[in-house]
Design an enzyme around this catalytic site. Structure first.
Site, short mmCIF file in Angstrom:
data_model
loop_
_atom_site.label_atom_id
_atom_site.label_comp_id
_atom_site.label_asym_id
_atom_site.label_seq_id
_atom_site.Cartn_x
_atom_site.Cartn_y
_atom_site.Cartn_z
N TYR A 143 0.87 -1.19 0.00
CA TYR A 143 0.00 0.00 0.00
C TYR A 143 0.90 1.22 0.00
O TYR A 143 1.81 1.33 0.83
CB TYR A 143 -0.90 0.01 1.24
CG TYR A 143 -1.80 1.21 1.36
CD1 TYR A 143 -1.52 2.22 2.27
CD2 TYR A 143 -2.93 1.34 0.55
CE1 TYR A 143 -2.35 3.33 2.38
CE2 TYR A 143 -3.77 2.46 0.66
CZ TYR A 143 -3.48 3.45 1.58
OH TYR A 143 -4.29 4.54 1.67
N ASP A 238 9.42 2.69 -0.53
CA ASP A 238 8.38 3.40 0.22
C ASP A 238 8.60 3.10 1.70
O ASP A 238 8.17 2.07 2.21
CB ASP A 238 6.99 2.95 -0.25
CG ASP A 238 5.91 3.64 0.54
OD1 ASP A 238 4.72 3.42 0.24
OD2 ASP A 238 6.24 4.40 1.47
N LYS A 266 4.77 9.72 8.40
CA LYS A 266 4.54 9.23 9.78
C LYS A 266 5.53 9.80 10.80
O LYS A 266 5.38 10.92 11.27
CB LYS A 266 4.51 7.71 9.78
CG LYS A 266 3.34 7.13 8.93
CD LYS A 266 3.29 5.64 8.98
CE LYS A 266 2.38 5.07 7.92
NZ LYS A 266 0.97 4.95 8.35
P1 KE4 Z 1 -0.64 8.57 4.23
O1 KE4 Z 1 -1.15 9.25 2.98
O2 KE4 Z 1 -1.74 7.75 4.92
O3 KE4 Z 1 0.08 9.52 5.17
O4 KE4 Z 1 0.48 7.50 3.81
C1 KE4 Z 1 0.15 6.52 2.85
C2 KE4 Z 1 1.10 5.35 3.01
C3 KE4 Z 1 2.12 5.22 2.10
N1 KE4 Z 1 3.01 4.20 2.19
C4 KE4 Z 1 2.92 3.30 3.20
C5 KE4 Z 1 3.92 2.18 3.26
C6 KE4 Z 1 1.89 3.40 4.16
O5 KE4 Z 1 1.81 2.47 5.15
C7 KE4 Z 1 0.97 4.44 4.08
C8 KE4 Z 1 -0.20 4.58 5.05
N2 KE4 Z 1 -0.32 3.58 6.03
C9 KE4 Z 1 -1.65 3.32 6.54
C10 KE4 Z 1 -1.57 2.22 7.59
N3 KE4 Z 1 -1.26 0.95 7.02
C11 KE4 Z 1 -2.33 4.56 7.04
C12 KE4 Z 1 -3.58 4.33 7.86
C13 KE4 Z 1 -4.81 4.76 7.13
O6 KE4 Z 1 -4.88 4.59 5.89
O7 KE4 Z 1 -5.71 5.27 7.84
#
Ligand code: KE4
Length: 427
Positions: A143, A238, A266
């Site tokens: 993801y 990533d 994060k």
């Molecule tokens: P954000 O746009 O949510 O800040 O980051 C996206 C993203 C990109 N790459 C990786 C490896 C990530 O894990 C994420 C976002 N992680 C999720 C939890 N698995 C965010 C939680 C959510 O979607 O509410």
């Protein structure tokens, strides 16, 4: 026990789609109403009903030092008195860039954005602009945020809700994203030979955290790097989740593989909205205003977010990571003992302070297919039993626990004891 959360959910559902601002928070796959939180202090979370929890999610990774870390609060208090945003360059951004490039040697230049999604979307546009090539390769179950190019066989909330391929992503976009299988280098080789010389980049979670925790095996990352070099494609790590979480230099420090571009998020915001992407100067200098690849953001490099992030990054050292490792190892060892003694079909995967308990009869979970074979319903039962005992876990089998350095011996004991009670009930 959850009266006020249930009321809050009804109210939010009248105004916000699904009552939440990010789908996984709706607790759909764990089949219960979401809990609304009121505050967090250290390793504890308190919901609007006053229930107390040991937090094993840490806001999906950012909170290495737990909730309301004193240095982070001090930084936000201090700098908010000077204003909240200027839409113009500040010294805070240069200080953050210095910190990131010092901790992640593969990053020579870095651009700040406001989320992990913005970082990955921009990194892919940069790779396409720099190479002049069209396709990207991603991995089933990885993801990278909700950018159109990534919502194909996506992990995290997308598989949690059974929506790995989202409507609204056009066929033209989708066909430029090729899907490979994590830990299967032949699946990548086949795509390179099929689309020879028209693959701009491979984007990968070097340690996958969005199908549950899945570790790279047998030199997979080194092979990816070699394949990308041989085919003049860029390797994008990533590290939104793993950056500064697994080590000062993230997964690339642990596995000794330097990507061309790294995406971050994060931890670097200390809980405030921050993302970043960076890499070799010759690549990054393709970005406007120097080069033709366009990317921008009103709040990029926000001074409060920079200082909140710096309050965390500056404290990351080997002592902190060894403490995080000790805490996580004790929790994992206790859970593994419970699984063995109770005889549950489950395994635990851990790396540093990231951990997933998979309900499976497999010995290892190495890819998307393995992860999808896990018993998500059993996980849902387990989640609710733990929640009722005051342990807050990620509300999905396809996510990770993130432990914090402020978890106490009593927290560890309670997690292990609660795990034993829950496993006995669902065995
Ligand atoms: P954000 O746009 O949510 O800040 O980051 C996206 C993203 C990109 N790459 C990786 C490896 C990530 O894990 C994420 C976002 N992680 C999720 C939890 N698995 C965010 C939680 C959510 O979607 O509410």
């Amino acid at each position: 026990m959850y009266k006020k959360s249930i009321k809050a959910y009804k109210q939010s559902s009248d105004l916000i789609p699904g009552g939440v601002n990010s789908p996984v928070r709706a607790f759909k796959s764990v089949k219960c109403d979401p809990v609304f939180f009121d505050r967090g202090i250290g390793s504890k979370l308190y919901d609007v009903d006053g229930n107390k929890y040991i937090d094993c999610v840490s806001s999906w990774g950012p909170l290495i030092f737990g909730h309301a870390d004193k240095d982070t609060i001090k930084a936000i208090n201090k700098y908010s008195k000077r204003g909240t945003s200027y839409g113009a360059p500040t010294l805070h951004e240069t200080e953050m860039a210095k910190q990131i490039t010092k901790m992640v040697p593969s990053i020579e230049k870095v651009r700040m954005v406001n989320s992990g999604t913005e970082a990955t979307m921009s990194a892919v546009r940069l790779a396409r602009g720099f190479t002049g090539k069209r396709h990207i390769i991603k991995f089933a179950g990885n993801y990278h945020g909700h950018g159109d190019s990534f919502l194909i066989k996506a992990g995290s909330g997308a598989i949690t809700l059974g929506l790995p391929d989202s409507p609204g992503v056009t066929k033209n976009i989708a066909k430029d994203t090729l899907i490979a299988s994590f830990n299967n280098i032949e699946s990548v080789e086949q795509l390179f030979s099929k689309k020879e010389n028209d693959i701009a980049a491979v984007i990968v979670e070097p340690v996958s955290g969005n199908m549950g925790l899945v570790l790279p095996q047998n030199g997979f990352l080194k092979s990816l790097k070699r394949l990308c070099s041989r085919n003049n494609a860029l390797l994008i790590f990533d590290e939104v989740m793993t950056g500064f979480r697994l080590a000062k230099g993230g997964a690339q420090e642990i596995y000794g593989v330097s990507p061309d571009i790294t995406t971050l998020g994060k931890v670097i915001g200390g809980g405030l909205p921050v993302g970043a992407y960076g890499g070799k100067s010759k690549i990054m200098e393709s970005l406007a205003p120097l080069g033709p690849v366009y990317q921008a953001g009103t709040l990029s490099g926000n001074p409060l977010a920079m200082q909140a992030g710096l309050s965390v990054l500056k404290k990351l050292n080997n002592t902190v990571f060894s403490k995080l490792d000790t805490i996580s190892r004790e929790i994992t060892d206790g859970i593994r003992t419970n699984i063995k003694e109770i005889g549950v079909n489950a395994i635990v995967t851990r790396l540093g302070s990231m951990m997933t308990l998979f309900f499976t009869d497999k010995d290892e979970i190495n890819n998307y297919e393995d992860a999808m074979s896990c018993d998500a319903d059993k996980y849902a039962n387990y989640f609710k039993l733990m929640l009722d005992m005051g342990i807050y876990l990620p509300p999905s089998q396809f996510e990770c626990c993130f432990f914090s350095s402020v978890m106490t011996k009593a927290d560890i004991k309670k997690i292990i004891n609660s795990n034993r009670v829950a496993l006995q009930k669902i065995a």
